[in-house]
Scaffold this motif. Structure first.
Motif, PDB file in Angstrom:
ATOM      1  N   GLY A   1     -16.737   7.074 -20.033  1.00 58.30           N
ATOM      2  CA  GLY A   1     -15.783   7.033 -18.048  1.00 58.30           C
ATOM      3  C   GLY A   1     -14.887   7.839 -18.125  1.00 58.30           C
ATOM      4  N   ASN A   2     -13.988   7.972 -19.185  1.00 61.24           N
ATOM      5  CA  ASN A   2     -13.512   9.409 -19.257  1.00 61.24           C
ATOM      6  C   ASN A   2     -13.885  10.878 -18.567  1.00 61.24           C
ATOM      7  OD1 ASN A   2     -11.864   8.271 -21.263  1.00 61.24           O
ATOM      8  ND2 ASN A   2     -10.797   8.931 -18.955  1.00 61.24           N
ATOM      9  N   LEU A   3     -14.648  11.162 -19.191  1.00 64.15           N
ATOM     10  CA  LEU A   3     -15.900  12.290 -18.618  1.00 64.15           C
ATOM     11  C   LEU A   3     -16.421  12.539 -17.697  1.00 64.15           C
ATOM     12  CD1 LEU A   3     -18.008  12.947 -21.913  1.00 64.15           C
ATOM     13  CD2 LEU A   3     -16.023  14.276 -21.536  1.00 64.15           C
ATOM     14  N   ILE A   4     -16.967  11.024 -16.696  1.00 63.05           N
ATOM     15  CA  ILE A   4     -17.024  10.384 -15.471  1.00 63.05           C
ATOM     16  C   ILE A   4     -16.263  10.937 -14.970  1.00 63.05           C
ATOM     17  CG2 ILE A   4     -17.991   9.521 -14.266  1.00 63.05           C
ATOM     18  CD1 ILE A   4     -19.785  10.635 -16.251  1.00 63.05           C
ATOM     19  N   GLU A   5     -14.628  10.242 -14.738  1.00 62.44           N
ATOM     20  CA  GLU A   5     -14.153  10.973 -13.783  1.00 62.44           C
ATOM     21  C   GLU A   5     -13.729  12.286 -13.954  1.00 62.44           C
ATOM     22  OE1 GLU A   5     -10.948   6.968 -14.235  1.00 62.44           O
ATOM     23  OE2 GLU A   5     -10.751   8.681 -15.477  1.00 62.44           O
TER      24      GLU A   5
ATOM     25  N   TRP B   1      -4.890   5.886 -11.135  1.00 65.02           N
ATOM     26  CA  TRP B   1      -5.563   7.474 -10.791  1.00 65.02           C
ATOM     27  C   TRP B   1      -7.438   6.838 -11.531  1.00 65.02           C
ATOM     28  CZ3 TRP B   1      -3.442  12.678 -10.004  1.00 65.02           C
ATOM     29  CH2 TRP B   1      -1.644  11.928  -9.489  1.00 65.02           C
ATOM     30  N   GLY B   2      -7.581   7.529 -11.213  1.00 62.85           N
ATOM     31  CA  GLY B   2      -9.470   7.820 -11.383  1.00 62.85           C
ATOM     32  C   GLY B   2     -10.545   6.635 -10.344  1.00 62.85           C
ATOM     33  N   LEU B   3     -11.241   6.228 -11.517  1.00 64.35           N
ATOM     34  CA  LEU B   3     -13.039   5.986 -10.915  1.00 64.35           C
ATOM     35  C   LEU B   3     -12.263   4.048 -10.717  1.00 64.35           C
ATOM     36  CD1 LEU B   3     -15.440   6.702 -10.030  1.00 64.35           C
ATOM     37  CD2 LEU B   3     -16.034   5.735 -12.758  1.00 64.35           C
TER      38      LEU B   3
ATOM     39  N   ARG C   1     -11.575   1.548 -13.031  1.00 72.91           N
ATOM     40  CA  ARG C   1     -12.700   1.707 -14.410  1.00 72.91           C
ATOM     41  C   ARG C   1     -13.556   0.649 -14.725  1.00 72.91           C
ATOM     42  NH1 ARG C   1      -8.000   5.304 -17.609  1.00 72.91           N
ATOM     43  NH2 ARG C   1      -7.935   7.008 -16.364  1.00 72.91           N
ATOM     44  N   PRO C   2     -14.597  -0.249 -14.277  1.00 73.57           N
ATOM     45  CA  PRO C   2     -15.198  -1.119 -14.683  1.00 73.57           C
ATOM     46  C   PRO C   2     -15.604  -0.455 -15.855  1.00 73.57           C
ATOM     47  CG  PRO C   2     -16.392   0.370 -13.432  1.00 73.57           C
ATOM     48  CD  PRO C   2     -15.215   1.034 -13.541  1.00 73.57           C
ATOM     49  N   ARG C   3     -16.072  -2.199 -16.674  1.00 71.00           N
ATOM     50  CA  ARG C   3     -17.182  -1.988 -17.891  1.00 71.00           C
ATOM     51  C   ARG C   3     -17.929  -1.138 -17.797  1.00 71.00           C
ATOM     52  NH1 ARG C   3     -16.397  -5.164 -22.668  1.00 71.00           N
ATOM     53  NH2 ARG C   3     -18.379  -4.256 -23.868  1.00 71.00           N
ATOM     54  N   GLY C   4     -18.596  -1.214 -16.625  1.00 66.41           N
ATOM     55  CA  GLY C   4     -20.010  -0.583 -16.347  1.00 66.41           C
ATOM     56  C   GLY C   4     -21.123  -1.466 -15.206  1.00 66.41           C
TER      57      GLY C   4
ATOM     58  N   LEU D   1     -19.924   1.756 -19.056  1.00 60.76           N
ATOM     59  CA  LEU D   1     -19.160   3.051 -19.412  1.00 60.76           C
ATOM     60  C   LEU D   1     -17.494   2.342 -20.819  1.00 60.76           C
ATOM     61  CD1 LEU D   1     -18.448   3.213 -15.388  1.00 60.76           C
ATOM     62  CD2 LEU D   1     -19.659   4.486 -16.507  1.00 60.76           C
ATOM     63  N   LEU D   2     -17.399   3.205 -21.323  1.00 65.64           N
ATOM     64  CA  LEU D   2     -16.714   3.312 -22.158  1.00 65.64           C
ATOM     65  C   LEU D   2     -15.236   4.073 -22.269  1.00 65.64           C
ATOM     66  CD1 LEU D   2     -19.460   4.531 -24.703  1.00 65.64           C
ATOM     67  CD2 LEU D   2     -18.293   2.195 -23.852  1.00 65.64           C
ATOM     68  N   TRP D   3     -14.448   2.858 -22.119  1.00 66.95           N
ATOM     69  CA  TRP D   3     -12.806   3.381 -22.257  1.00 66.95           C
ATOM     70  C   TRP D   3     -12.075   3.257 -22.636  1.00 66.95           C
ATOM     71  CZ3 TRP D   3     -12.616   6.120 -17.182  1.00 66.95           C
ATOM     72  CH2 TRP D   3     -13.443   5.388 -16.739  1.00 66.95           C
ATOM     73  N   PRO D   4     -11.019   4.066 -23.125  1.00 73.94           N
ATOM     74  CA  PRO D   4     -10.222   3.641 -24.058  1.00 73.94           C
ATOM     75  C   PRO D   4      -9.241   2.258 -24.461  1.00 73.94           C
ATOM     76  CG  PRO D   4      -9.351   5.822 -23.253  1.00 73.94           C
ATOM     77  CD  PRO D   4     -10.461   5.261 -22.226  1.00 73.94           C
TER      78      PRO D   4
END
Length: 251
Positions: free
Chosen positions: A102-106, A143-145, A201-204, A218-221
């Protein structure tokens, strides 16, 4: 003379060459016959979708070193949008689970904004805060997606729609995108009403048609257990309803 928009954020090397400001891998993922329907870009006529050849969507905005350094963002975005397009058009050939960082998508969405801004004018000043985020700095809280929950039926069309969200002062506050029919919001600030923008930042994304379920994780920390769910209701060969009121031309 054109200058790399990441000048000053690591050493520049190599020439400033023509590159796709909307990554080639993304255009290939959602484009048909070497073209894609594009709307909302700064140089386009208002309220117009244009069928544009993939090879035409280029500009001199990055040096070779910085462009290569951001290639992982392009790969992640290509993986995401190939999966979205495949779920709708080639479900039998699409894996039940696709995982994407997910971070790369943002950061890819942010790269898109920076590339389009730089392509518009070499004098465009991209805020240093955004360039630091693009090159790996941690994003501020909130912030972010954000991915909106579907409020009405969506048509997963071969399209790319972009809209910059600016404050009255002209400061960029985010971007709205519709890629292959799915909506995304990238917010560059903490919203007063986060739920109005969707799930942060949804799970997917989960696509269900009754006989199969396809998941894009979507993989997030920090794991968010909530996902955005889409249920297939049918198909149509008509003009996508979201293009209502828009002219369709060839660039």
């Amino acid at each position: 003379m054109k200058r790399c928009f990441l000048h000053g954020h690591g050493a520049c090397e190599g020439k400033i060459s023509s590159e796709h400001y909307i990554s080639r891998t993304v255009l290939d993922a959602i484009g048909g016959g070497g073209a894609v329907h594009v709307g909302g870009l700064l140089w386009q006529p208002p309220d117009t979708f244009q069928s544009i050849g993939i090879n035409a969507l280029v500009a001199k905005v990055l040096c070779e070193k910085h462009n290569a350094g951001l290639s992982q963002l392009d790969k992640a975005a290509g993986r995401l949008f190939r999966a979205i397009d495949g779920v709708d058009k080639r479900p039998e050939a699409t894996h039940p689970l696709t995982q994407v960082d997910g971070n790369l998508i943002e950061r890819w969405f942010l790269k898109l904004y920076c590339g389009l801004a730089a392509a518009k004018s070499s004098d465009t000043a991209i805020p240093d805060t955004l360039l630091r985020l693009l090159t790996g700095e941690r994003w501020p809280e909130g912030w972010g997606l954000y991915v909106p929950f579907p409020a009405a039926p969506l048509t997963l069309a071969t399209e790319f729609y972009y809209e910059a969200l600016n404050a009255p002062t002209g400061e960029i506050k985010g971007i709205k995108l519709r890629v292959a029919g799915v909506h995304f919001n990238l917010l560059l600030g903490r919203p007063d009403n986060p739920t109005a923008w969707g799930l942060h930042r949804p799970r997917g994304l989960i696509f269900n048609n009754g006989s199969y379920e396809k998941r894009i994780e979507l993989l997030w920390p920090v794991v968010n257990d909530r996902a955005v769910i889409y249920t297939r209701t049918g198909q149509s060969s008509d003009r996508p309803p979201q293009w209502s009121g828009w002219r369709e031309t060839c660039a």
